[in-house]
Write an enzyme that holds these catalytic residues in place. Structure first.
Site, PDB file in Angstrom:
ATOM      1  NE  ARG A 258     -39.302 -89.001  70.362  1.00  0.00           N
ATOM      2  CZ  ARG A 258     -39.341 -88.487  71.569  1.00  0.00           C
ATOM      3  NH1 ARG A 258     -39.823 -87.268  71.741  1.00  0.00           N
ATOM      4  NH2 ARG A 258     -38.924 -89.173  72.608  1.00  0.00           N
ATOM      5  NE  ARG A 273     -41.495 -79.727  66.894  1.00  0.00           N
ATOM      6  CZ  ARG A 273     -42.061 -80.213  68.003  1.00  0.00           C
ATOM      7  NH1 ARG A 273     -42.427 -81.466  68.055  1.00  0.00           N
ATOM      8  NH2 ARG A 273     -42.273 -79.446  69.041  1.00  0.00           N
ATOM      9  CD  GLU A 345     -40.482 -81.564  76.423  1.00  0.00           C
ATOM     10  OE1 GLU A 345     -41.595 -81.138  76.058  1.00  0.00           O
ATOM     11  OE2 GLU A 345     -40.180 -82.773  76.445  1.00  0.00           O
ATOM     12  CB  SER A 348     -39.957 -84.793  79.422  1.00  0.00           C
ATOM     13  OG  SER A 348     -41.246 -85.234  79.735  1.00  0.00           O
ATOM     14  NE  ARG A 385     -36.089 -80.062  71.151  1.00  0.00           N
ATOM     15  CZ  ARG A 385     -37.393 -80.169  71.367  1.00  0.00           C
ATOM     16  NH1 ARG A 385     -37.875 -79.956  72.573  1.00  0.00           N
ATOM     17  NH2 ARG A 385     -38.205 -80.498  70.380  1.00  0.00           N
TER      18      ARG A 385
END
Length: 421
Positions: A258, A273, A345, A348, A385
């Site tokens: 990403r 991140r 988070e 998801s 993460r």
RNA sequence: GGAGGUGUGGCAGAGCGGCCGAAUGCACCUGUCUUGAAAACAGGAGUCCUGAAAGGGACCGGGGGUUCAAAUCCCUCCACCUCCGCCA
């Protein structure tokens, strides 16, 4: 792409969905108009083509004497057809563009609004009281020799890292545990391509609003995937599946890439991140009527994983404006992050209903044997993460970290990670 | 990287620029026959768009072109196969 039947029968519902997302309801009317125009140009071209076809066949049977005159008329008709086809083409291109501009119709019950308008569905587990100064995951990870962000930056730039020693083991253990759980529930384990063609990336809906998140290899006309959802959604593109014996469930293991464009200054420390991480992702093809139930099951499996690593978390029902363009509903599981006293988070799960499958032309046969568009869903079982939350929540006063029981078999039985310096 | 070949319906496999949405075989579904099945016989059966329907249109790897007319000719891309070279 949304279902046109729904659009024609109930445009009001689509407008309401647009409003809930904070998007323009006028797009709905633009789409209806484009649909209207497309249909009329199709009819016109079809009729001309039918005429021409019949005429053309008569030339084949004509005598050499009658031919020249017929050919002249044939040329005219050909030109007429071509002109009508140009019109049809333009109308279809415009229609397709309008169609793609409308995101999935939000499911009933999804809170309206933006990022901060989520609804907390429940909080699970006890947030731990620390009677010592908590270390954040970076301090802990460096102490354990679990990762090296400095050298990650040296080699690849900011937001890159090396997982080192126990950190690498921790990630493998975590993902292996996730893979084992998925297989237990009948998922087929898949290791997927990290590079995909444009039409696949596009079909999954990632080239819309979030296009700037995606790495592109311009020289090769390929995209680096941000999740194995992408190759798994493409896996059955242009196919008619047999779902008569239940959903097709896949568990994809992949690295994810990403760009994190526009997130400068956000979560810059550590491995929260990053540009590249690993993930085990569930992906399901099912029938539209079973999609909502399956969504709850995916959420349940995510919760099972969180229970295994003994993390306190909450579940949020993401607000309409924060859904991806393909999702009709999304639940996030957010684990407690002691160093920042906030939720982060970790998973998801999205129900994309038929939106994604329609773009990728993935169908199944209904009870009558007729092809129908399938529904797709996805959900996270584990990512890099997670290491952040595990280190922080299970830290000890001396900087060591207790290994959750369920994870121990995947770490050679180790029950404690100890500082190396 | 170089040279050549192939790509037709679930599979196999025909196909002269017009009579080809496409022969034939296998598999499949439905009838007849049979107590039931097999065999045999008869019939059916693709996908998409459009239309209330009847019907019409499109689709022979994808895209484009030539032609009154393309599965059939041309260009291009993709996939697969064979050989040579190179690298793991």
């Amino acid at each position: 792409m949304i279902d046109l039947k729904t659009l024609r029968d109930n445009p009001e519902a689509v407008r309401a969905s647009q409003l809930a997302r904070g998007e323009d309801p006028a797009l709905v009317d633009a789409l209806l108009a484009a649909d209207e125009r497309r249909r009329s140009t199709v009819a016109k071209a079809d009729n001309l083509r039918a005429e021409q076809k019949i005429f053309s066949k008569s030339i084949g049977r004509a005598t050499p004497e009658e031919r020249p005159a017929l050919l002249t008329r044939g040329k005219e008709m050909s030109a007429e057809v071509k002109a009508a086809e140009v019109e049809q083409n333009e109308a279809e291109v415009a229609f397709a563009a309008a169609h793609r501009r409308v995101p999935n119709i939000v499911q009933d019950g999804v809170p309206a609004g933006g990022e901060d308008d989520y609804e907390v569905l429940r909080e699970v587990g006890q947030i731990r009281e620390f009677d010592f100064e908590v270390r954040d995951h970076v301090e802990l990870g460096e102490g354990l020799g679990a990762f090296d962000t400095e050298r990650g930056a040296k080699v690849s730039g900011s937001r890159f890292y090396f997982l080192t020693g126990i950190g690498a083991q921790l990630q493998l253990g975590l993902l292996n545990m996730a893979a084992a759980q998925a297989m237990e529930h009948g998922f087929q384990l898949m290791i997927t391509p990290s590079l995909v063609r444009p039409e696949i990336m596009d079909g999954t809906g990632f080239l819309g609003a979030h296009a700037s998140e995606v790495y592109k290899l311009a020289d090769d006309d390929l995209y680096l995937v941000g999740t194995s959802e992408v190759p798994l959604a493409g896996y059955h593109s242009n196919e008619i599946l047999d779902l008569s014996s239940g959903p097709k469930r896949y568990a994809g293991w992949s690295s994810c890439y990403r760009r994190e464009a526009g997130s400068y200054g956000k979560d810059v420390r550590g491995i929260i991140r990053v540009h590249q991480f690993d993930k085990l992702e569930m992906f399901v093809y099912t029938t539209p009527d079973q999609a909502a139930e399956e969504h709850q099951r995916l959420l349940g499996w995510e919760e099972d994983m969180l229970a295994k690593v003994e993390l306190p978390y909450r579940i949020i029902d993401t607000a309409a404006g924060d859904l991806g363009s393909s999702a009709a509903r999304k639940f996030d599981c957010e684990a407690w992050l002691p160093s920042q006293s906030r939720y982060l988070e970790l998973t998801s799960t999205s129900n994309c209903t038929t939106f994604q499958a329609r773009r990728l032309n993935t169908r199944y046969r209904d009870a009558d044997g007729k092809p129908q568009t399938a529904a797709t869903l996805n959900g996270t079982l584990a990512t890099t993460r997670w290491i952040v939350a595990i280190l922080e929540n299970h830290q000890q006063p001396d900087g060591s970290v207790r290994v959750p029981e369920a994870l121990r078999p995947y770490l050679g039985g180790k029950d404690l990670l100890e500082p190396v310096k």
